[in-house]
Motif scaffolding. Structure first.
Motif, PDB file in Angstrom:
ATOM      1  N   GLU A 126       0.829  -1.205   0.000  1.00 58.47           N
ATOM      2  CA  GLU A 126       0.000   0.000   0.000  1.00 58.47           C
ATOM      3  C   GLU A 126       0.865   1.257   0.000  1.00 58.47           C
ATOM      4  OE1 GLU A 126      -2.889  -0.243   3.102  1.00 58.47           O
ATOM      5  OE2 GLU A 126      -3.953  -1.930   2.172  1.00 58.47           O
ATOM      6  N   ALA A 127       2.050   1.205   0.602  1.00 58.90           N
ATOM      7  CA  ALA A 127       2.960   2.354   0.557  1.00 58.90           C
ATOM      8  C   ALA A 127       3.438   2.595  -0.868  1.00 58.90           C
ATOM      9  CB  ALA A 127       4.154   2.114   1.485  1.00 58.90           C
ATOM     10  N   ARG A 128       3.764   1.516  -1.575  1.00 59.08           N
ATOM     11  CA  ARG A 128       4.186   1.665  -2.974  1.00 59.08           C
ATOM     12  C   ARG A 128       3.067   2.235  -3.834  1.00 59.08           C
ATOM     13  NH1 ARG A 128       7.280  -4.154  -3.959  1.00 59.08           N
ATOM     14  NH2 ARG A 128       9.214  -3.655  -2.839  1.00 59.08           N
ATOM     15  N   SER A 129       1.850   1.747  -3.613  1.00 57.00           N
ATOM     16  CA  SER A 129       0.718   2.236  -4.400  1.00 57.00           C
ATOM     17  C   SER A 129       0.451   3.710  -4.118  1.00 57.00           C
ATOM     18  CB  SER A 129      -0.538   1.410  -4.080  1.00 57.00           C
ATOM     19  OG  SER A 129      -0.349   0.053  -4.409  1.00 57.00           O
ATOM     20  N   GLY A 130       0.543   4.086  -2.841  1.00 58.38           N
ATOM     21  CA  GLY A 130       0.341   5.490  -2.486  1.00 58.38           C
ATOM     22  C   GLY A 130       1.381   6.391  -3.121  1.00 58.38           C
ATOM     23  N   ASN A 131       2.638   5.950  -3.138  1.00 59.70           N
ATOM     24  CA  ASN A 131       3.697   6.738  -3.766  1.00 59.70           C
ATOM     25  C   ASN A 131       3.473   6.873  -5.265  1.00 59.70           C
ATOM     26  OD1 ASN A 131       4.956   7.010  -1.285  1.00 59.70           O
ATOM     27  ND2 ASN A 131       6.305   5.252  -1.605  1.00 59.70           N
ATOM     28  N   ALA A 132       3.017   5.788  -5.901  1.00 66.94           N
ATOM     29  CA  ALA A 132       2.747   5.844  -7.336  1.00 66.94           C
ATOM     30  C   ALA A 132       1.600   6.794  -7.647  1.00 66.94           C
ATOM     31  CB  ALA A 132       2.421   4.443  -7.863  1.00 66.94           C
ATOM     32  N   ALA A 133       0.556   6.791  -6.800  1.00 68.08           N
ATOM     33  CA  ALA A 133      -0.573   7.693  -7.006  1.00 68.08           C
ATOM     34  C   ALA A 133      -0.157   9.150  -6.857  1.00 68.08           C
ATOM     35  CB  ALA A 133      -1.691   7.358  -6.023  1.00 68.08           C
ATOM     36  N   GLU A 134       0.705   9.432  -5.869  1.00 63.74           N
ATOM     37  CA  GLU A 134       1.181  10.804  -5.683  1.00 63.74           C
ATOM     38  C   GLU A 134       2.040  11.241  -6.862  1.00 63.74           C
ATOM     39  OE1 GLU A 134       0.377  12.992  -3.393  1.00 63.74           O
ATOM     40  OE2 GLU A 134      -1.019  11.520  -2.562  1.00 63.74           O
ATOM     41  N   ALA A 135       2.833  10.316  -7.384  1.00 70.64           N
ATOM     42  CA  ALA A 135       3.656  10.648  -8.545  1.00 70.64           C
ATOM     43  C   ALA A 135       2.791  10.985  -9.759  1.00 70.64           C
ATOM     44  CB  ALA A 135       4.589   9.484  -8.877  1.00 70.64           C
ATOM     45  N   LEU A 136       1.654  10.291  -9.894  1.00 72.26           N
ATOM     46  CA  LEU A 136       0.751  10.588 -11.006  1.00 72.26           C
ATOM     47  C   LEU A 136       0.181  11.999 -10.889  1.00 72.26           C
ATOM     48  CD1 LEU A 136      -1.393   7.376 -11.598  1.00 72.26           C
ATOM     49  CD2 LEU A 136       0.273   8.396 -13.120  1.00 72.26           C
ATOM     50  N   LYS A 137      -0.175  12.395  -9.663  1.00 67.83           N
ATOM     51  CA  LYS A 137      -0.730  13.731  -9.470  1.00 67.83           C
ATOM     52  C   LYS A 137       0.254  14.800  -9.907  1.00 67.83           C
ATOM     53  CE  LYS A 137      -3.749  12.574  -5.569  1.00 67.83           C
ATOM     54  NZ  LYS A 137      -4.037  12.841  -4.130  1.00 67.83           N
ATOM     55  N   ASP A 138       1.540  14.570  -9.653  1.00 67.52           N
ATOM     56  CA  ASP A 138       2.549  15.562 -10.013  1.00 67.52           C
ATOM     57  C   ASP A 138       2.707  15.711 -11.519  1.00 67.52           C
ATOM     58  OD1 ASP A 138       2.997  15.937  -7.329  1.00 67.52           O
ATOM     59  OD2 ASP A 138       4.683  14.535  -7.235  1.00 67.52           O
TER      60      ASP A 138
ATOM     61  N   ARG B 259       0.815  -4.142 -13.748  1.00 65.24           N
ATOM     62  CA  ARG B 259       1.366  -4.357 -15.090  1.00 65.24           C
ATOM     63  C   ARG B 259       0.412  -3.877 -16.168  1.00 65.24           C
ATOM     64  NH1 ARG B 259       3.733  -9.143 -12.719  1.00 65.24           N
ATOM     65  NH2 ARG B 259       1.882 -10.390 -13.201  1.00 65.24           N
ATOM     66  N   ARG B 260      -0.873  -3.721 -15.800  1.00 63.15           N
ATOM     67  CA  ARG B 260      -1.875  -3.189 -16.734  1.00 63.15           C
ATOM     68  C   ARG B 260      -2.207  -1.733 -16.421  1.00 63.15           C
ATOM     69  NH1 ARG B 260      -2.471  -8.476 -15.884  1.00 63.15           N
ATOM     70  NH2 ARG B 260      -3.133  -9.844 -17.578  1.00 63.15           N
ATOM     71  N   GLN B 261      -1.295  -1.068 -15.735  1.00 63.66           N
ATOM     72  CA  GLN B 261      -1.388   0.359 -15.420  1.00 63.66           C
ATOM     73  C   GLN B 261      -2.604   0.693 -14.556  1.00 63.66           C
ATOM     74  OE1 GLN B 261      -1.185   2.243 -19.315  1.00 63.66           O
ATOM     75  NE2 GLN B 261       1.006   2.587 -19.022  1.00 63.66           N
ATOM     76  N   VAL B 262      -2.878  -0.159 -13.567  1.00 67.95           N
ATOM     77  CA  VAL B 262      -3.935   0.101 -12.583  1.00 67.95           C
ATOM     78  C   VAL B 262      -3.297   0.136 -11.203  1.00 67.95           C
ATOM     79  CG1 VAL B 262      -6.081  -0.720 -11.548  1.00 67.95           C
ATOM     80  CG2 VAL B 262      -5.682  -1.039 -13.994  1.00 67.95           C
ATOM     81  N   ILE B 263      -3.513   1.232 -10.499  1.00 69.15           N
ATOM     82  CA  ILE B 263      -2.961   1.373  -9.150  1.00 69.15           C
ATOM     83  C   ILE B 263      -4.011   0.956  -8.133  1.00 69.15           C
ATOM     84  CG2 ILE B 263      -2.159   3.022  -7.415  1.00 69.15           C
ATOM     85  CD1 ILE B 263      -0.870   4.594  -9.613  1.00 69.15           C
ATOM     86  N   VAL B 264      -3.660   0.015  -7.267  1.00 68.46           N
ATOM     87  CA  VAL B 264      -4.544  -0.428  -6.189  1.00 68.46           C
ATOM     88  C   VAL B 264      -4.042   0.191  -4.895  1.00 68.46           C
ATOM     89  CG1 VAL B 264      -5.514  -2.413  -4.982  1.00 68.46           C
ATOM     90  CG2 VAL B 264      -4.954  -2.583  -7.410  1.00 68.46           C
ATOM     91  N   LYS B 265      -4.788   1.170  -4.377  1.00 71.57           N
ATOM     92  CA  LYS B 265      -4.320   1.898  -3.198  1.00 71.57           C
ATOM     93  C   LYS B 265      -4.532   1.107  -1.918  1.00 71.57           C
ATOM     94  CE  LYS B 265      -4.858   6.346  -3.120  1.00 71.57           C
ATOM     95  NZ  LYS B 265      -5.468   7.689  -3.097  1.00 71.57           N
ATOM     96  N   GLU B 266      -5.538   0.225  -1.892  1.00 71.56           N
ATOM     97  CA  GLU B 266      -5.789  -0.604  -0.713  1.00 71.56           C
ATOM     98  C   GLU B 266      -6.068  -2.030  -1.177  1.00 71.56           C
ATOM     99  OE1 GLU B 266      -8.590   0.989   2.030  1.00 71.56           O
ATOM    100  OE2 GLU B 266      -7.930   3.053   1.736  1.00 71.56           O
ATOM    101  N   LEU B 267      -5.375  -2.985  -0.581  1.00 69.92           N
ATOM    102  CA  LEU B 267      -5.431  -4.369  -1.052  1.00 69.92           C
ATOM    103  C   LEU B 267      -6.837  -4.974  -1.060  1.00 69.92           C
ATOM    104  CD1 LEU B 267      -2.175  -6.017   0.350  1.00 69.92           C
ATOM    105  CD2 LEU B 267      -2.682  -5.285  -1.984  1.00 69.92           C
ATOM    106  N   PRO B 268      -7.711  -4.710  -0.068  1.00 70.20           N
ATOM    107  CA  PRO B 268      -9.053  -5.302  -0.125  1.00 70.20           C
ATOM    108  C   PRO B 268      -9.845  -4.923  -1.377  1.00 70.20           C
ATOM    109  CG  PRO B 268      -8.619  -4.519   2.094  1.00 70.20           C
ATOM    110  CD  PRO B 268      -7.486  -4.042   1.242  1.00 70.20           C
ATOM    111  N   ALA B 269      -9.422  -3.847  -2.074  1.00 66.54           N
ATOM    112  CA  ALA B 269     -10.107  -3.471  -3.309  1.00 66.54           C
ATOM    113  C   ALA B 269      -9.992  -4.562  -4.372  1.00 66.54           C
ATOM    114  CB  ALA B 269      -9.536  -2.155  -3.847  1.00 66.54           C
ATOM    115  N   ILE B 270      -8.946  -5.378  -4.274  1.00 68.75           N
ATOM    116  CA  ILE B 270      -8.783  -6.487  -5.225  1.00 68.75           C
ATOM    117  C   ILE B 270      -9.970  -7.442  -5.119  1.00 68.75           C
ATOM    118  CG2 ILE B 270      -7.366  -8.472  -5.829  1.00 68.75           C
ATOM    119  CD1 ILE B 270      -5.992  -5.990  -6.590  1.00 68.75           C
ATOM    120  N   GLN B 271     -10.325  -7.782  -3.900  1.00 70.90           N
ATOM    121  CA  GLN B 271     -11.451  -8.701  -3.704  1.00 70.90           C
ATOM    122  C   GLN B 271     -12.751  -8.055  -4.163  1.00 70.90           C
ATOM    123  OE1 GLN B 271     -14.236  -8.798  -1.617  1.00 70.90           O
ATOM    124  NE2 GLN B 271     -14.772 -10.927  -1.983  1.00 70.90           N
ATOM    125  N   ASN B 272     -12.931  -6.759  -3.862  1.00 65.64           N
ATOM    126  CA  ASN B 272     -14.149  -6.062  -4.291  1.00 65.64           C
ATOM    127  C   ASN B 272     -14.292  -6.057  -5.801  1.00 65.64           C
ATOM    128  OD1 ASN B 272     -14.920  -5.462  -1.706  1.00 65.64           O
ATOM    129  ND2 ASN B 272     -14.047  -3.414  -1.703  1.00 65.64           N
TER     130      ASN B 272
END
Length: 367
Positions: free
Chosen positions: A137-149, A346-359
């Motif tokens: 989740e830390a990696r995903s959060g960093n990637a999301a912040e990088a996208l905003k920039d 790998r398909r350019q989708v950022i998952v910010k929280e792991l339970p979202a995978i199950q959802n």
């Protein structure tokens, strides 16, 4: 680049329906209601603005007072992120068993008979499971912040009577903006003049057809505008919508979290319903707790009655409780979710929280 959050589409809809406020005012600021139900001239007076826009000095003062025109989700502190990664019902059961085992196998016995293996194994499982979740989740959060920039949106605004391009963040209430075909609407604004202006509001209303906007004052039932629905605001353009065709000059009446979209963001930032994944984990945890509450005392009572050694009976009952609990389950679940997050990355989708995978996997229809 798509960013998934824990809340599913249906959860978002149900959450909005449960709010105490009427749907008509789910995010409409007072200035927005006033602007919709009064003339453009009255709105200019209310905001101490002119049709030629603000001066640079006046705009800077207002921006300093109300803050930047951004809708930001609250960032998690390090302590909150660690708590989210390591604290859950199943981890609580394992931690409780580890403490019991620590006392019985280590603290309550003499040095030669101490056996900390159970505590070590459970501790390793907890660290691996929580650590993997925290890192992912830390990696995903960093990637999301990088996208905003990487993204910066600008709009045309009147400053000191001249048209200039500024960032969305720099808009302040009272600014006059120019909209044309293809523009994103940067803030909630009252239309001053319009020419064949059609705006796509599907992001807010779900309506696929473009809506015509004019400078005419909205007529409402009641002097306070309490019956004003979003669809009736034909003279208001909202943040997050886009201009399909036409041109307009509009007066900014609300920015940032005061916008209609900002009101929606506030509701979504609250604690929502548990997801199917969370409910499943809680269900398994409660089942294990019930089994242990029945099995461990029964085993303890039978052993104590038949063998007469209370310490040995307590040790055996604790072993039964530990045996009932699948220590590897958190690791297996976290590993599976992390693998799903990597596949989506790998398909350019950022998952910010792991339970979202199950959802996501549980969805039958994604609109």
């Amino acid at each position: 680049m798509l960013m998934l959050k824990t809340a599913t589409v249906l959860e978002v809809i149900s959450k909005r329906r449960r709010t105490a406020r009427p749907a008509a005012h789910a995010g409409l600021a007072k200035n927005t209601v006033f602007a919709a139900t009064h003339s453009a001239e009255d709105t200019l007076v209310l905001l101490d603005a002119t049709a030629d826009g603000l001066t640079a000095e006046h705009a800077a003062e207002r921006l300093s007072a109300v803050g930047p025109n951004t809708i930001e989700a609250p960032t998690k502190t390090l302590a909150r992120r660690i708590a989210d990664a390591f604290i859950d019902p199943f981890a609580g059961i394992l931690a409780a068993l580890a403490l019991v085992s620590l006392y019985i196998d280590v603290l309550a016995v003499p040095e030669p008979q101490r056996d900390p293996s159970t505590v070590i194994v459970i501790g390793i499982m907890l660290l691996v499971s929580g650590g993997m979740k925290f890192i992912q989740e830390a990696r995903s959060g960093n990637a999301a912040e990088a996208l905003k920039d990487l993204v910066s949106n600008t709009c045309t605004v009147l400053r000191d009577g001249e048209r200039i391009e500024i960032l969305f963040d720099e808009l302040a209430p009272g600014d006059v903006i120019r909209l044309s075909a293809g523009d994103m609407v940067p803030a909630d604004a009252r239309v001053i003049t319009a020419r064949d202006l059609f705006v796509i509001e599907s992001a807010l209303t779900g309506e696929s057809e473009a809506v015509e906007k004019t400078a005419a004052t909205t007529v409402v039932d009641g002097a306070d505008g309490s019956a004003l629905p979003l669809s009736a605001c034909k003279n208001i353009v909202f943040t997050g919508t886009s201009v399909q065709n036409g041109t307009a000059m509009a007066l900014v009446v609300a920015t940032g979290s005061d916008t209609y979209l900002g009101g929606i963001a506030k509701m979504l930032n609250g604690r929502g319903e548990k997801s199917a994944f969370d409910r499943g984990v809680s269900s398994v945890s409660m089942l294990l707790v019930r089994l242990m509450l029945v099995m461990a005392p029964a085993v303890f009572a039978i052993n104590a009655a038949t063998k007469g050694n209370i310490i040995d009976a307590l040790l055996f009952a604790t072993s039964v409780a530990v045996g009932i609990t699948p220590q590897m389950l958190p690791v297996i679940v976290t590993t599976s979710l992390s693998q799903g997050a990597k596949d989506l990355a790998r398909r350019q989708v950022i998952v910010k929280e792991l339970p979202a995978i199950q959802n996501l996997g549980a969805m039958d229809v994604l609109c």
